[in-house]
Design an enzyme around this catalytic site. Structure first.
Site, PDB file in Angstrom:
ATOM      1  N   SER A 150      -8.129   3.485   9.214  1.00 36.44           N
ATOM      2  CA  SER A 150      -8.867   3.359   7.889  1.00 36.44           C
ATOM      3  C   SER A 150      -7.953   2.288   6.819  1.00 36.44           C
ATOM      4  O   SER A 150      -8.497   1.559   6.496  1.00 36.44           O
ATOM      5  CB  SER A 150      -9.151   4.731   7.422  1.00 36.44           C
ATOM      6  N   HIS A 163       0.852  -1.243  -0.274  1.00 38.07           N
ATOM      7  CA  HIS A 163      -0.035   0.058  -0.023  1.00 38.07           C
ATOM      8  C   HIS A 163       1.001   1.336  -0.033  1.00 38.07           C
ATOM      9  O   HIS A 163       1.792   1.207   0.713  1.00 38.07           O
ATOM     10  CB  HIS A 163      -0.821  -0.019   1.240  1.00 38.07           C
ATOM     11  N   LYS A 194      -8.799  -2.231   6.348  1.00 40.48           N
ATOM     12  CA  LYS A 194      -8.744  -2.894   5.060  1.00 40.48           C
ATOM     13  C   LYS A 194      -7.906  -3.776   4.744  1.00 40.48           C
ATOM     14  O   LYS A 194      -8.023  -4.841   4.076  1.00 40.48           O
ATOM     15  CB  LYS A 194      -8.986  -1.687   3.894  1.00 40.48           C
ATOM     16  N   ARG A 240     -15.764  11.866   6.769  1.00 42.60           N
ATOM     17  CA  ARG A 240     -14.376  12.609   7.192  1.00 42.60           C
ATOM     18  C   ARG A 240     -14.121  13.449   5.954  1.00 42.60           C
ATOM     19  O   ARG A 240     -13.580  14.371   6.107  1.00 42.60           O
ATOM     20  CB  ARG A 240     -13.350  11.608   7.388  1.00 42.60           C
ATOM     21  N   ASP A 289     -15.668   1.729   8.101  1.00 36.46           N
ATOM     22  CA  ASP A 289     -14.810   2.544   7.554  1.00 36.46           C
ATOM     23  C   ASP A 289     -15.396   3.515   6.407  1.00 36.46           C
ATOM     24  O   ASP A 289     -15.227   4.597   6.313  1.00 36.46           O
ATOM     25  CB  ASP A 289     -13.364   1.811   7.089  1.00 36.46           C
TER      26      ASP A 289
HETATM   27  N1  URA Z   1      -6.486   6.018   2.594  1.00 37.88           N
HETATM   28  C1  URA Z   1      -7.588   5.544   3.345  1.00 37.88           C
HETATM   29  O1  URA Z   1      -7.766   4.353   3.033  1.00 37.88           O
HETATM   30  N2  URA Z   1      -8.042   6.205   4.356  1.00 37.88           N
HETATM   31  C2  URA Z   1      -7.529   7.247   4.706  1.00 37.88           C
HETATM   32  O2  URA Z   1      -8.240   7.533   5.880  1.00 37.88           O
HETATM   33  C3  URA Z   1      -6.643   7.881   4.086  1.00 37.88           C
HETATM   34  C4  URA Z   1      -6.171   7.494   3.174  1.00 37.88           C
END
Ligand code: URA
Length: 429
Positions: free
Chosen positions: A183, A82, A187, A168, A161
């Site tokens: 967040s 990521h 995932k 957000r 989320d």
């Molecule tokens: N990417 C995400 O999945 N969540 C965030 O809060 C910021 C970037």
């Protein structure tokens, strides 16, 4: 406890118990807690942060709000990569097939463009027929059959989320390190992976401008990963100029294909190999970093990385025939170049403005419903450290919407800082 009492506790800096946090989030997902109450709690977290117990509780609650994938039936190491986001960062599209070809399973859940940064999903969707909305059953089958699948977040994965993130985005609570970390990691944990490498970007085109903030973010991401049993490596890399030679949509897929065919640029491949090495070491496929880099190079040279990319395209409904003629696809109707206003060395590039310019060219959205232009993007003809002559072209912009191109070009006139001295910036810290 009534919601306002939980909000007040966090507002006043007290510790939130897992039960209270769980009750609040579950009620929010089910709709009995309103957006304005959740906004108040998020803002209290934004200002007061979270201790590690609260953080792990939040992640656990978000993961368990939906389905968690389980790949324990697979014999191979299951992992993901990521990036915290940048401009021209197409590493996932190159690295995932490389690692799958090396024998890892990569169940990758990617995001769309966020602010000035590009999103892997938007890029992949420019492949004719390519579906990023596979069901979890299709996703699992693809990973089991070919070792690779790349999709977007589904309704089943971390719905808490999903709902909190949308809120957000419109309430000024994105830039909170515990909220970002929970967040991202919820995932990743829901993917059912064993290993993870995170590319934390730093610089004028990254969300984290300073090393100190990037370290706080990286350390927190690592702590969460390890707490949930995922081997987590962090790489800190520069986003003080775009990565590779293109930024945009189809042009980045094209550059990724070129990279998988052995013609990647030094910067993109250096980051790809560094991130890949961490996962090959975690998987115990390679014993040393050098061995891991050689393995990745040999996978490219043998064509196996590109073949795996073709498997990915085929599995997700994409047209292999069109990929074979990839140089002819999505030709832009309009092109404009930005030229150097003086001679000298390129000392700096305003990567944030370049990223915003890709959005206005048609690569990103200002509203979720905005269409994107697959032909849109830019090519970097010169990068930091290179010598240029006055009048020499620096960036080529392209799309299929002339007014948008016209507006964007004006924004790019002053993104290059050119001076007498040659300056070089590190790529990986
Ligand atoms: N990417 C995400 O999945 N969540 C965030 O809060 C910021 C970037």
């Amino acid at each position: 406890m009534i919601p306002a009492e939980i909000i007040k506790q966090k507002r006043d800096g007290a510790h939130l118990s897992k039960d209270h946090l769980c009750e609040f989030i579950q009620d929010y997902v089910e709709g009995s807690i309103s957006d304005y109450q959740m906004t108040a709690l998020l803002m209290a977290i934004f200002f007061n942060g979270m201790d590690d117990d609260e953080l792990y509780s939040l992640v656990d609650i978000m993961v368990n709000s939906g389905e968690k994938m389980d790949f324990s039936n697979l014999e191979c190491f299951v992992a993901d990569k990521h990036s915290t986001g940048g401009v021209g960062d197409k590493v996932s599209i190159i690295l995932a097939p490389l690692l799958a070809a090396a024998g890892l399973a990569i169940p990758m859940i990617s995001g769309r463009g966020l602010g000035h940064t590009g999103g892997t999903l938007d890029k992949l969707e420019t492949i004719p027929g390519f579906r990023v909305d596979l069901s979890l059953t299709e996703f699992r089958k693809a990973v089991e059959q070919t070792g690779i699948a790349m999709i977007g977040q589904t309704n089943e994965i971390c719905p808490a989320d999903r709902k909190m993130y949308s809120l957000r985005d419109v309430t000024g609570t994105i830039e909170s390190i515990p909220l970002i970390c929970s967040s991202i990691m919820s995932k990743k944990i829901a993917e059912g992976i064993q290993g993870l490498v995170l590319d934390v970007k730093i610089g004028n085109g990254a969300f984290m401008k300073k090393m100190e903030d990037a370290k706080t973010l990286g350390n927190m991401l690592k702590r969460i990963g390890e707490h949930f049993g995922i081997t987590t490596d962090i790489v800190y890399s520069s986003m003080n100029q775009p990565l590779g030679t293109t930024a945009g949509l189809w042009c980045e897929v094209k550059e990724s294909i070129n990279s998988l065919k052995g013609n990647g640029t030094d910067d993109t491949m250096k980051i790809t190999y560094e991130l890949g090495s961490r996962l090959l070491l975690q998987a115990e496929i390679s014993k040393t970093r050098d061995e891991a880099i050689s393995l990745q190079k040999s996978i490219i040279q043998s064509g196996k990385g590109y073949e795996k990319f073709l498997d990915l395209v085929k599995n997700q409904g994409g047209s292999q025939k069109e990929i074979e003629q990839y140089t002819k696809l999505h030709s832009p109707q309009h092109t404009r170049e930005i030229s150097a206003n003086r001679s000298g060395f390129i000392q700096n590039m305003d990567t944030y403005t370049i990223g915003l310019a890709t959005v206005t060219l048609g690569c990103g959205r200002t509203k979720i419903t905005d269409p994107v232009d697959p032909t849109a993007g830019m090519e970097f003809l010169k990068k930091t450290g290179e010598k240029v002559q006055k009048g020499e072209p620096l960036i080529r912009c392209f799309n299929s919407d002339k007014p948008k191109l016209q507006n964007t070009v004006n924004r790019l006139e002053s993104v290059f800082q050119i001076g007498e001295k040659q300056i070089s910036h590190p790529l990986i810290y």
